[in-house]
Design an enzyme around this catalytic site. Structure first.
Site, short mmCIF file in Angstrom:
data_model
loop_
_atom_site.label_atom_id
_atom_site.label_comp_id
_atom_site.label_asym_id
_atom_site.label_seq_id
_atom_site.Cartn_x
_atom_site.Cartn_y
_atom_site.Cartn_z
N LEU A 188 11.51 1.26 6.79
CA LEU A 188 10.81 1.65 5.58
C LEU A 188 11.46 2.92 5.00
O LEU A 188 11.67 3.89 5.74
CB LEU A 188 9.34 1.95 5.88
CG LEU A 188 8.54 2.21 4.61
CD1 LEU A 188 8.16 0.90 3.94
CD2 LEU A 188 7.32 3.05 4.88
N GLU A 220 12.67 2.30 13.77
CA GLU A 220 11.77 3.36 13.31
C GLU A 220 10.56 3.35 14.22
O GLU A 220 10.50 2.59 15.18
CB GLU A 220 11.37 3.14 11.84
CG GLU A 220 10.67 1.82 11.59
CD GLU A 220 10.30 1.58 10.13
OE1 GLU A 220 10.19 2.56 9.36
OE2 GLU A 220 10.10 0.41 9.76
N TYR A 256 0.84 -1.21 0.00
CA TYR A 256 0.00 0.00 0.00
C TYR A 256 0.86 1.25 0.00
O TYR A 256 2.08 1.18 0.23
CB TYR A 256 -0.95 -0.01 1.20
CG TYR A 256 -0.29 0.30 2.54
CD1 TYR A 256 0.56 -0.60 3.15
CD2 TYR A 256 -0.51 1.52 3.19
CE1 TYR A 256 1.17 -0.32 4.36
CE2 TYR A 256 0.09 1.81 4.40
CZ TYR A 256 0.92 0.88 4.99
OH TYR A 256 1.53 1.16 6.18
N LYS A 264 6.56 -1.94 2.03
CA LYS A 264 5.37 -1.37 2.70
C LYS A 264 4.18 -2.29 2.47
O LYS A 264 3.37 -2.08 1.56
CB LYS A 264 5.11 0.04 2.15
CG LYS A 264 4.18 0.89 3.00
CD LYS A 264 4.21 2.33 2.56
CE LYS A 264 3.15 3.19 3.20
NZ LYS A 264 3.30 3.41 4.63
C1 LIG Z 1 6.72 1.74 9.50
C2 LIG Z 1 6.76 3.06 8.81
N1 LIG Z 1 7.92 3.74 8.76
C3 LIG Z 1 8.00 4.94 8.14
C4 LIG Z 1 6.89 5.53 7.56
C5 LIG Z 1 7.03 6.86 6.88
O1 LIG Z 1 6.93 6.73 5.48
P1 LIG Z 1 6.44 7.93 4.59
O2 LIG Z 1 7.33 9.09 4.91
O3 LIG Z 1 6.62 7.46 3.20
O4 LIG Z 1 5.01 8.20 4.94
C6 LIG Z 1 5.67 4.85 7.57
C7 LIG Z 1 4.50 5.46 6.95
O5 LIG Z 1 3.39 5.05 7.10
C8 LIG Z 1 5.60 3.59 8.20
O6 LIG Z 1 4.44 2.91 8.25
#
Ligand SMILES: Cc1ncc(COP(=O)(O)O)c(C=O)c1O
Length: 288
Positions: free
Chosen positions: A205, A181, A33, A148
């Site tokens: 991620l 994270e 997603y 993701k």
């Molecule tokens: C586990 C995780 N890390 C980091 C992020 C941040 O990603 P982004 O900056 O692309 O929203 C998300 C976003 O939902 C996430 O689910």
């Protein structure tokens, strides 16, 4: 907002939007997603999200449901039909529907679903001024957190633990005591004027906002180090922050109840937040 969703070629009222009960997204979380910010009716960092989606589909061997250009057009059409101004676009691609079996057949047709829901980005300004609390929890996720996927159970439980403790976010900590994270955000600290974030390994991620913040830091002449940091280092840091599409730079002022620095948002987070709002204004015209 009318609340219309897109499912496999059809735009339908959100309440009537559905997939088959044997969809592998439901049965196995066999799906990926994206969450994309819509500001002033425009998509923020579309290329970053579309590129990551394509990579994730490739990693899992799920066929691309449509070209990137067609996906962008479909998303923009859905946003327009919803008359969305400040919103979140959710895109999900599953491997498709088949009789339940762990192994999957070749040639399956993926399911593509998109929803749009209103989102108040301006609330973040007040939160940026106050800062938020995080708690640390063991990182119980699978080994490919760089993809993701909708397999988010460990993230869900971590976020719930944070909420239960009155915190905004949970930081996921590995057996080596380093922070990977947040449950839905990337993690950062500021130590000795240097902005530190964990490197892009399979534990992290590659956040689209993470990339934007690294670019913003470089523009502000703030040094960035992509290296692991331990919970103890974060507790002793001058500042800490989290970032994501829905959280464009939020200062962390407490970790497990202990103040970070003097317990108020620090200057580096404030400068980064300003630079990210500028970037948003340039791309979309939105000012909070
Ligand atoms: C586990 C995780 N890390 C980091 C992020 C941040 O990603 P982004 O900056 O692309 O929203 C998300 C976003 O939902 C996430 O689910």
């Amino acid at each position: 907002m009318p609340r219309l969703a897109y499912v496999d070629g059809r735009v339908v009222p959100l309440a009537a939007a559905a997939v088959n009960v044997e969809d592998r997204g439901l049965q196995f979380a066999d799906s990926v997603y994206e969450v994309v910010a819509v500001l002033n009716g425009r998509l923020l960092d579309w290329n970053g999200h579309a590129t990551r989606l394509a990579r994730n589909l490739g990693e899992l061997g799920i066929p691309v449901p449509m070209t990137e250009a067609a996906l962008g057009l479909t998303a923009r059409r859905l946003i327009a039909l919803n008359r969305a101004r400040e919103a979140l676009l959710y895109i999900q691609v599953t491997r498709g529907t088949a009789r339940r079996d762990h192994a999957f057949a070749a040639g399956m047709r993926p399911t593509l679903a998109m929803t749009v829901r209103p989102f108040d980005f301006a609330q973040r300004v007040a939160q940026q001024a106050k800062g938020v609390a995080v708690v640390t929890v063991p990182d119980d996720r699978w080994g490919r957190c760089d993809i993701k996927t909708t397999g988010l159970l460990a993230n869900v439980l971590a976020k719930q633990a944070a909420r239960g403790a009155g915190a905004f976010e949970a930081w996921l900590v590995g057996r080596d005591d380093t922070v990977a994270e947040g449950a839905s955000t990337n993690a950062w600290i500021v130590a000795g004027g240097v902005l530190v974030t964990p490197p892009l390994t399979s534990r992290v991620l590659p956040g689209v906002m993470r990339a934007a913040v690294i670019e913003a830091a470089e523009g502000l002449q703030v040094r960035v180090e992509e290296r692991p940091f331990a919970v103890a280092e974060a507790r002793a840091a001058d500042e800490a922050l989290i970032t994501s599409t829905t959280v464009p730079v939020l200062p962390v002022v407490r970790i497990d109840g202990a103040p970070v620095g003097d317990g108020t948002p620090g200057p580096v987070a404030a400068r980064l937040a300003g630079a990210v709002w500028d970037r948003i204004a340039v791309q979309t015209g939105y000012c909070p």
